[in-house]
Design a protein around this motif. Structure first.
Motif, PDB file in Angstrom:
ATOM      1  N   ARG A 224       0.890  -1.269  -0.121  1.00  0.00           N
ATOM      2  CA  ARG A 224      -0.027  -0.096  -0.100  1.00  0.00           C
ATOM      3  C   ARG A 224       0.728   1.184  -0.103  1.00  0.00           C
ATOM      4  O   ARG A 224       0.423   2.367   0.016  1.00  0.00           O
ATOM      5  N   ASP A 225       2.211   1.057   0.129  1.00  0.00           N
ATOM      6  CA  ASP A 225       3.217   2.373   0.024  1.00  0.00           C
ATOM      7  C   ASP A 225       3.658   2.725  -1.125  1.00  0.00           C
ATOM      8  O   ASP A 225       4.880   3.079  -1.472  1.00  0.00           O
ATOM      9  N   VAL A 226       2.899   2.487  -2.180  1.00  0.00           N
ATOM     10  CA  VAL A 226       3.345   2.735  -3.576  1.00  0.00           C
ATOM     11  C   VAL A 226       2.360   3.846  -4.272  1.00  0.00           C
ATOM     12  O   VAL A 226       1.241   3.642  -3.954  1.00  0.00           O
ATOM     13  N   VAL A 227       3.091   4.434  -5.019  1.00  0.00           N
ATOM     14  CA  VAL A 227       2.169   5.459  -5.920  1.00  0.00           C
ATOM     15  C   VAL A 227       2.436   5.468  -7.317  1.00  0.00           C
ATOM     16  O   VAL A 227       3.615   5.052  -7.675  1.00  0.00           O
ATOM     17  N   LYS A 228       1.645   5.858  -8.118  1.00  0.00           N
ATOM     18  CA  LYS A 228       2.090   5.885  -9.687  1.00  0.00           C
ATOM     19  C   LYS A 228       2.612   7.462  -9.941  1.00  0.00           C
ATOM     20  O   LYS A 228       1.791   8.344  -9.790  1.00  0.00           O
ATOM     21  N   ILE A 229       3.695   7.494 -10.427  1.00  0.00           N
ATOM     22  CA  ILE A 229       4.205   8.688 -10.697  1.00  0.00           C
ATOM     23  C   ILE A 229       4.476   9.063 -12.039  1.00  0.00           C
ATOM     24  O   ILE A 229       5.315   8.216 -12.760  1.00  0.00           O
TER      25      ILE A 229
END
Length: 253
Positions: A224-229
């Protein structure tokens, strides 16, 4: 897609494929993105510029460096001192090893069955055009400083395919190889302390279960500690900006 081997023939490669080749007696693999016309974009450390640790990690770090030291490929030239994001022909990328393909959107059962980390992920890949755009953009703009634990060749290839980055600073990177190693260390360290009264077979089963759980919860498709950049934002935020200077003072006459 085989459980026992991800090996692929060169003629089956397609632009946008995430490929890898095992190095250093199958201890570690080097990863990249096949972009077509026999070329691979990958993230590497310059040969001869590795940071020595005095351990087997030195061999792993070296395995991600261009291997044609002192040699000159007809296509790539001498890449032995190149570092960062580079483009190489398939032969130079493989460095004499076999060719494998990294799988995305695998099922949890398949993921657990592939006990070796760094071969697949539950995360979905983006369209081929997105993966190629990121790889080519980073070829021209860089992917930061190479780090075995935080920012390595597998991290680069996974970002190109998914656009995902970690937002927590204390975690190991997106690399399945390193999260697999961390899970193994945790399982071996914890099992003898908690289950000293168990039989050898029971201890093995518990350690194996802890290893599988550790790998699963660390996969980028579950975390859950990922984001799309977007790649443009990634490069802009990692590029140091020149400090603004005040205009020269006007002389008083």
């Amino acid at each position: 897609m085989g459980v026992f081997s991800n090996k692929i023939a060169r003629e089956d490669l397609k632009p946008g494929d995430h490929i890898y080749s095992w190095r250093t007696a199958y201890i570690y693999a080097h990863h990249g993105i096949y972009v077509g016309d026999g070329m691979v974009i990958h993230f590497t450390r310059a040969a001869g510029q590795e940071i020595g640790t005095g351990t087997i990690l030195d061999r792993i770090i070296f395995s991600c460096s261009p291997s044609n030291v002192g040699a000159s490929c007809e296509i790539c030239g001498d890449q032995s001192m190149k570092q960062g994001v580079i483009s190489s022909c398939v032969d130079c990328f493989l460095a004499g090893g076999d060719l494998y393909i990294f799988h995305y959107s695998v099922s949890p059962i398949f993921f657990i069955a592939k006990a070796r980390g760094g071969t697949c992920t539950l995360a979905a890949s983006d369209p081929t055009s997105d993966a190629l755009h990121r790889a080519k953009y980073l070829l021209n703009n860089g992917f930061g400083m190479y780090s075995l634990f935080k920012n390595n060749c597998e991290d680069f290839a996974i970002y190109c395919k998914t656009g995902l980055l970690l937002v927590t600073s204390f975690s190991v990177g997106r690399s399945g190889q390193l999260t697999s190693l961390a899970a193994a260390v945790s399982a071996v360290a914890a099992s003898p302390l908690r289950f000293m009264t168990m039989s050898a077979g029971g201890l093995t089963m518990v350690a194996g279960g802890m290893y599988c759980i550790g790998r699963y919860v660390s996969d980028i498709g579950v975390r859950r500690d990922v984001v799309k950049i977007p790649v443009e934002r990634l490069v802009a935020e990692s590029t140091p900006h020149e400090p603004e200077t005040a205009p020269p003072a006007q002389a008083n006459h």
